[in-house]
Design a protein around this motif. Structure first.
Motif, PDB file in Angstrom:
ATOM      1  N   GLU A 115       0.822  -1.210   0.000  1.00 57.49           N
ATOM      2  CA  GLU A 115       0.000   0.000   0.000  1.00 57.49           C
ATOM      3  C   GLU A 115       0.856   1.260   0.000  1.00 57.49           C
ATOM      4  N   ILE A 116       2.091   1.164   0.507  1.00 56.55           N
ATOM      5  CA  ILE A 116       2.968   2.340   0.526  1.00 56.55           C
ATOM      6  C   ILE A 116       4.163   2.143  -0.412  1.00 56.55           C
ATOM      7  N   GLY A 117       4.032   1.200  -1.332  1.00 60.90           N
ATOM      8  CA  GLY A 117       5.035   1.039  -2.367  1.00 60.90           C
ATOM      9  C   GLY A 117       6.271   0.270  -1.972  1.00 60.90           C
ATOM     10  N   LEU A 118       6.166  -0.579  -0.940  1.00 61.26           N
ATOM     11  CA  LEU A 118       7.308  -1.368  -0.491  1.00 61.26           C
ATOM     12  C   LEU A 118       7.028  -2.856  -0.622  1.00 61.26           C
ATOM     13  N   ALA A 119       8.102  -3.640  -0.644  1.00 61.07           N
ATOM     14  CA  ALA A 119       8.014  -5.097  -0.675  1.00 61.07           C
ATOM     15  C   ALA A 119       8.919  -5.659   0.413  1.00 61.07           C
ATOM     16  N   LEU A 120       8.803  -6.960   0.676  1.00 59.85           N
ATOM     17  CA  LEU A 120       9.639  -7.581   1.709  1.00 59.85           C
ATOM     18  C   LEU A 120      11.118  -7.319   1.455  1.00 59.85           C
ATOM     19  N   GLY A 121      11.519  -7.330   0.200  1.00 64.56           N
ATOM     20  CA  GLY A 121      12.917  -7.123  -0.135  1.00 64.56           C
ATOM     21  C   GLY A 121      13.434  -5.736   0.174  1.00 64.56           C
ATOM     22  N   MET A 171       6.929 -17.754   8.579  1.00 60.74           N
ATOM     23  CA  MET A 171       6.813 -17.521   7.146  1.00 60.74           C
ATOM     24  C   MET A 171       7.781 -16.444   6.676  1.00 60.74           C
ATOM     25  N   PHE A 172       8.011 -15.433   7.534  1.00 60.33           N
ATOM     26  CA  PHE A 172       8.973 -14.402   7.148  1.00 60.33           C
ATOM     27  C   PHE A 172      10.365 -15.001   6.981  1.00 60.33           C
ATOM     28  N   SER A 215      14.429 -11.778   3.596  1.00 61.35           N
ATOM     29  CA  SER A 215      15.886 -11.869   3.675  1.00 61.35           C
ATOM     30  C   SER A 215      16.493 -10.912   4.694  1.00 61.35           C
ATOM     31  N   ALA A 216      15.709  -9.974   5.229  1.00 66.96           N
ATOM     32  CA  ALA A 216      16.244  -8.997   6.175  1.00 66.96           C
ATOM     33  C   ALA A 216      16.643  -9.682   7.475  1.00 66.96           C
ATOM     34  N   PRO A 217      17.697  -9.209   8.142  1.00 64.27           N
ATOM     35  CA  PRO A 217      18.083  -9.781   9.435  1.00 64.27           C
ATOM     36  C   PRO A 217      17.002  -9.541  10.480  1.00 64.27           C
ATOM     37  N   VAL A 218      16.813 -10.518  11.358  1.00 70.03           N
ATOM     38  CA  VAL A 218      15.814 -10.429  12.424  1.00 70.03           C
ATOM     39  C   VAL A 218      16.549 -10.370  13.753  1.00 70.03           C
TER      40      VAL A 218
END
Length: 268
Positions: free
Chosen positions: A43-49, A69-70, A75-78
């Motif tokens: 909705e704000i133009g972003l994706a998981l990547g 699931m994430f 791929s972002a560090p958690v």
């Protein structure tokens, strides 16, 4: 550089928010399905990547529901406190290799954003809140607090914007449908912050420079947005210009620009 906060979910059934500073996008908690998160980001133009990192506050399901699931899709560090990482790995050993553990009070960097964790009083191992600093501006995130210890208040003072728990109205909680042990847990020192206690903390934050307060983690059965807003609005009236927003249960209509002074308002 402008900074924003975008609440994707807030409440008893799930919590997830996004801090944006330029090209740095930091997700705080994963308490709803990955589908809801990706839809909200789109909705704000972003994706998981596009995510730079994920910060977990603790291991309760309303904060980590979307984690498995994430870890498969993202791929972002958690990042999680050492105790939270251990608790999550005990439940699901596959988490172990993907979580970056830190000790409570530690600081680390996500791109140009400095992140500092602080311990919070909640009935979960290693529960923490966060201070995010970018360009000399500080953003605080503190939910799931049984009360506000002096050390937590000191951490939050000086933040220009704070997401602060306003979980329940004490009278609604006591008269509500929860069984007695659960009522005692919610109202206890390791439970959740009430509207009156939130208001007291909010007044101190406004005296120390907060220009935006986002009230979060409202109980669906033991609170109403109007009650939470009224308590905090009354506490800060006359202190300094401050915008007060109630994070809705579902995602916000648009990200909130942090640091702006406006007349108190209610969203959601």
């Amino acid at each position: 550089m402008e900074r924003y906060y975008y609440s994707i979910a807030s409440g008893s059934s799930g919590n997830c928010g996004l801090y944006l500073a330029g090209d740095t996008a930091i997700l705080i908690d994963l308490g709803v399905s990955l589908r809801k998160i990706t839809t909200a980001l789109a909705e704000i133009g972003l994706a998981l990547g596009d995510l730079s990192a994920v910060l977990l506050t603790h291991d309760h399901i309303d904060h980590v529901k979307g984690l498995p699931m994430f870890l498969k899709k993202g791929s972002a560090p958690v990042f999680a406190s050492r105790e939270t990482a251990r608790a999550l790995t005990d439940k699901d050993p596959s988490c172990g290799g993907r979580l970056t553990a830190f000790d409570g009070g530690d600081g680390f960097s996500v791109g140009p954003v400095t992140v500092t964790a602080f311990e919070t009083p909640h009935d979960a191992p290693g529960s923490v809140g966060y201070i995010l600093e970018h360009g000399g501006r500080r953003f605080g995130f503190a939910t799931d607090l049984g009360f506000v210890p002096r050390g937590v208040a000191d951490k939050l003072c000086g933040c220009e914007a704070v997401v602060l728990e306003s979980n329940h109205d004490p009278h609604m909680l006591q008269a509500g449908p929860y069984p007695y042990p659960l009522k005692m847990r919610v109202a206890g020192p390791d439970g959740h912050l009430s509207n009156p206690d939130c208001a007291v903390c909010a007044a101190e934050l406004v005296k120390n420079g907060a220009k935006t307060l986002i009230l979060a983690h409202l109980s669906e059965k033991n609170n109403m947005p109007e009650l939470a807003l009224q308590q905090t609005r009354s506490a800060v009236r006359g202190l300094a210009p401050c915008r007060i927003i109630v994070a809705p249960k579902e995602r916000m209509e648009a990200p909130v620009l942090l640091g702006e002074e406006e007349v108190c308002s209610l969203l959601g």
